[in-house]
Design a protein around this motif. Structure first.
Motif, PDB file in Angstrom:
ATOM      1  N   GLN A  33      -0.214 -11.704   5.996  1.00 50.49           N
ATOM      2  CA  GLN A  33       0.567 -12.931   5.460  1.00 50.49           C
ATOM      3  C   GLN A  33       1.626 -12.548   4.402  1.00 50.49           C
ATOM      4  OE1 GLN A  33      -2.213 -15.856   4.476  1.00 50.49           O
ATOM      5  NE2 GLN A  33      -3.290 -15.862   6.638  1.00 50.49           N
ATOM      6  N   PHE A  34       1.514 -11.258   3.964  1.00 55.32           N
ATOM      7  CA  PHE A  34       2.418 -10.949   2.695  1.00 55.32           C
ATOM      8  C   PHE A  34       3.304  -9.768   3.127  1.00 55.32           C
ATOM      9  CE2 PHE A  34      -1.302 -13.200   1.149  1.00 55.32           C
ATOM     10  CZ  PHE A  34      -0.912 -13.770   0.093  1.00 55.32           C
ATOM     11  N   HIS A  35       4.443  -9.806   2.431  1.00 61.88           N
ATOM     12  CA  HIS A  35       5.589  -8.547   2.877  1.00 61.88           C
ATOM     13  C   HIS A  35       5.842  -8.039   1.311  1.00 61.88           C
ATOM     14  CE1 HIS A  35       5.398 -10.518   6.694  1.00 61.88           C
ATOM     15  NE2 HIS A  35       5.832 -11.560   6.296  1.00 61.88           N
ATOM     16  N   VAL A  43      -0.619 -12.844  -4.119  1.00 64.62           N
ATOM     17  CA  VAL A  43      -1.833 -12.022  -3.346  1.00 64.62           C
ATOM     18  C   VAL A  43      -3.061 -12.462  -4.221  1.00 64.62           C
ATOM     19  CG1 VAL A  43      -2.573  -9.881  -2.779  1.00 64.62           C
ATOM     20  CG2 VAL A  43      -0.145 -10.342  -2.383  1.00 64.62           C
ATOM     21  N   ILE A  44      -2.955 -12.221  -5.272  1.00 58.82           N
ATOM     22  CA  ILE A  44      -4.241 -12.561  -6.182  1.00 58.82           C
ATOM     23  C   ILE A  44      -4.844 -13.995  -5.766  1.00 58.82           C
ATOM     24  CG2 ILE A  44      -5.255 -12.688  -8.671  1.00 58.82           C
ATOM     25  CD1 ILE A  44      -3.198 -10.120  -9.171  1.00 58.82           C
ATOM     26  N   ALA A  45      -3.848 -15.018  -5.989  1.00 64.03           N
ATOM     27  CA  ALA A  45      -4.242 -16.385  -5.680  1.00 64.03           C
ATOM     28  C   ALA A  45      -4.769 -16.365  -4.365  1.00 64.03           C
ATOM     29  CB  ALA A  45      -3.140 -17.299  -5.788  1.00 64.03           C
ATOM     30  N   THR A  75      -8.891  -4.153   1.576  1.00 63.53           N
ATOM     31  CA  THR A  75      -7.648  -4.599   1.704  1.00 63.53           C
ATOM     32  C   THR A  75      -7.133  -3.953   0.286  1.00 63.53           C
ATOM     33  OG1 THR A  75      -8.005  -6.804   2.463  1.00 63.53           O
ATOM     34  CG2 THR A  75      -6.034  -6.731   1.401  1.00 63.53           C
ATOM     35  N   ALA A  76      -5.833  -3.348   0.450  1.00 67.92           N
ATOM     36  CA  ALA A  76      -5.164  -2.975  -0.755  1.00 67.92           C
ATOM     37  C   ALA A  76      -3.952  -3.217  -0.631  1.00 67.92           C
ATOM     38  CB  ALA A  76      -5.457  -1.183  -0.541  1.00 67.92           C
ATOM     39  N   ALA A  77      -3.498  -3.504  -2.076  1.00 66.69           N
ATOM     40  CA  ALA A  77      -2.065  -4.016  -2.452  1.00 66.69           C
ATOM     41  C   ALA A  77      -1.577  -2.911  -3.382  1.00 66.69           C
ATOM     42  CB  ALA A  77      -2.173  -5.464  -2.920  1.00 66.69           C
ATOM     43  N   ASP A  78      -0.575  -2.477  -3.031  1.00 66.00           N
ATOM     44  CA  ASP A  78       0.261  -1.688  -3.929  1.00 66.00           C
ATOM     45  C   ASP A  78       1.506  -2.588  -4.726  1.00 66.00           C
ATOM     46  OD1 ASP A  78      -1.193   0.399  -2.935  1.00 66.00           O
ATOM     47  OD2 ASP A  78       0.211   1.410  -1.879  1.00 66.00           O
ATOM     48  N   ILE A  79       1.302  -2.540  -5.980  1.00 72.12           N
ATOM     49  CA  ILE A  79       2.003  -3.380  -6.753  1.00 72.12           C
ATOM     50  C   ILE A  79       3.047  -2.565  -7.552  1.00 72.12           C
ATOM     51  CG2 ILE A  79       2.206  -5.118  -8.345  1.00 72.12           C
ATOM     52  CD1 ILE A  79       0.815  -6.054  -5.680  1.00 72.12           C
ATOM     53  N   VAL A  85       4.783  -6.895  -4.710  1.00 72.94           N
ATOM     54  CA  VAL A  85       3.906  -6.174  -3.527  1.00 72.94           C
ATOM     55  C   VAL A  85       5.099  -5.367  -3.115  1.00 72.94           C
ATOM     56  CG1 VAL A  85       3.018  -6.544  -1.259  1.00 72.94           C
ATOM     57  CG2 VAL A  85       2.741  -8.060  -2.906  1.00 72.94           C
ATOM     58  N   VAL A  86       4.732  -4.063  -3.043  1.00 67.54           N
ATOM     59  CA  VAL A  86       5.207  -2.598  -2.357  1.00 67.54           C
ATOM     60  C   VAL A  86       4.541  -2.738  -0.652  1.00 67.54           C
ATOM     61  CG1 VAL A  86       5.777  -0.392  -2.237  1.00 67.54           C
ATOM     62  CG2 VAL A  86       5.730  -1.653  -3.955  1.00 67.54           C
ATOM     63  N   ASP A  87       3.383  -2.780  -0.555  1.00 70.72           N
ATOM     64  CA  ASP A  87       2.767  -2.583   0.505  1.00 70.72           C
ATOM     65  C   ASP A  87       1.338  -3.335   0.465  1.00 70.72           C
ATOM     66  OD1 ASP A  87       2.229  -1.700   3.280  1.00 70.72           O
ATOM     67  OD2 ASP A  87       1.377   0.120   2.466  1.00 70.72           O
ATOM     68  N   LEU A  88       0.801  -3.764   1.548  1.00 75.22           N
ATOM     69  CA  LEU A  88      -0.452  -4.534   1.650  1.00 75.22           C
ATOM     70  C   LEU A  88      -0.986  -4.237   2.993  1.00 75.22           C
ATOM     71  CD1 LEU A  88      -2.418  -6.741   0.113  1.00 75.22           C
ATOM     72  CD2 LEU A  88      -1.180  -8.485   1.395  1.00 75.22           C
ATOM     73  N   ARG A  89      -2.277  -3.696   2.939  1.00 77.63           N
ATOM     74  CA  ARG A  89      -2.766  -3.362   4.231  1.00 77.63           C
ATOM     75  C   ARG A  89      -4.395  -3.244   4.131  1.00 77.63           C
ATOM     76  NH1 ARG A  89      -0.952   0.831   1.465  1.00 77.63           N
ATOM     77  NH2 ARG A  89      -2.032   2.854   1.322  1.00 77.63           N
TER      78      ARG A  89
END
Length: 174
Positions: A33-35, A43-45, A75-79, A85-89
């Motif tokens: 759902q995020f880009h 994302v944290i919310a 789930t990992a989010a690169d910030i 957000v750089v990447d979320l996967r």
């Protein structure tokens, strides 16, 4: 009469196809759902406070939400340094595991890429520390993926094995 029947059958087939497509559309995973460029706070919310946070070389952070020890996803989010957000996967999957480089990656590389393992062991005869992660492959098969490190913390071997937690013949053992 035959034409009406085939038209009715075709209409039902179209409806069934549309219903299936709508059902699949509802199967999007939360991280999809995020880009890139979205605000990290969104994302944290959605996921809550991350359970693990690691520094990335570019000044950013990797935020992680594992479901281990019993779950099969992280789930990992690169910030980036600006909080975007750089990447979320989902990182506990085979195409992510296969990125690990034997002889080059260290325990720190594995930790930052996959989070804390579900289990750690030491095999004295091999002189290897082993970190193991539970994951699901192709949404069907349950496996354990293990990383074997030498005493200097260098990755020397990886191994994929069936997860006994999901083996119906062995469930009584746990």
């Amino acid at each position: 009469m035959l034409i009406r029947f085939s038209q009715a059958l075709a209409a039902r087939a179209r409806l069934a196809f549309l219903a299936g497509a709508l059902a699949l559309a509802g199967c999007a995973q939360p991280w999809q759902q995020f880009h890139a460029g979205d605000d990290a706070q969104a994302v944290i919310a959605r996921f809550g406070p991350p359970r693990e946070v690691y520094d990335l070389p570019n000044g950013g952070k990797r935020l992680m939400w594992p479901t281990q020890p019993m779950g099969e996803t992280t789930t990992a989010a690169d910030i980036d340094a600006n909080g975007k957000v750089v990447d979320l996967r989902q990182v506990l999957q085979v195409n992510e595991f296969y990125r690990a480089e034997i002889g080059k990656w260290t325990r720190t590389d594995v930790l930052v890429n996959f989070g804390r393992p579900v289990e750690t062991s030491y095999f004295p005869l091999m002189k290897r520390n082993v970190w193991t992660y539970r994951y699901e492959e192709d949404n069907v098969w349950y496996f354990l993926y293990s990383f074997y490190f030498d005493d200097d913390g260098i990755l020397r071997l990886t191994q994929k094995t069936p997860d006994p937690l999901h083996d119906p013949d062995r469930r009584s053992l746990f």
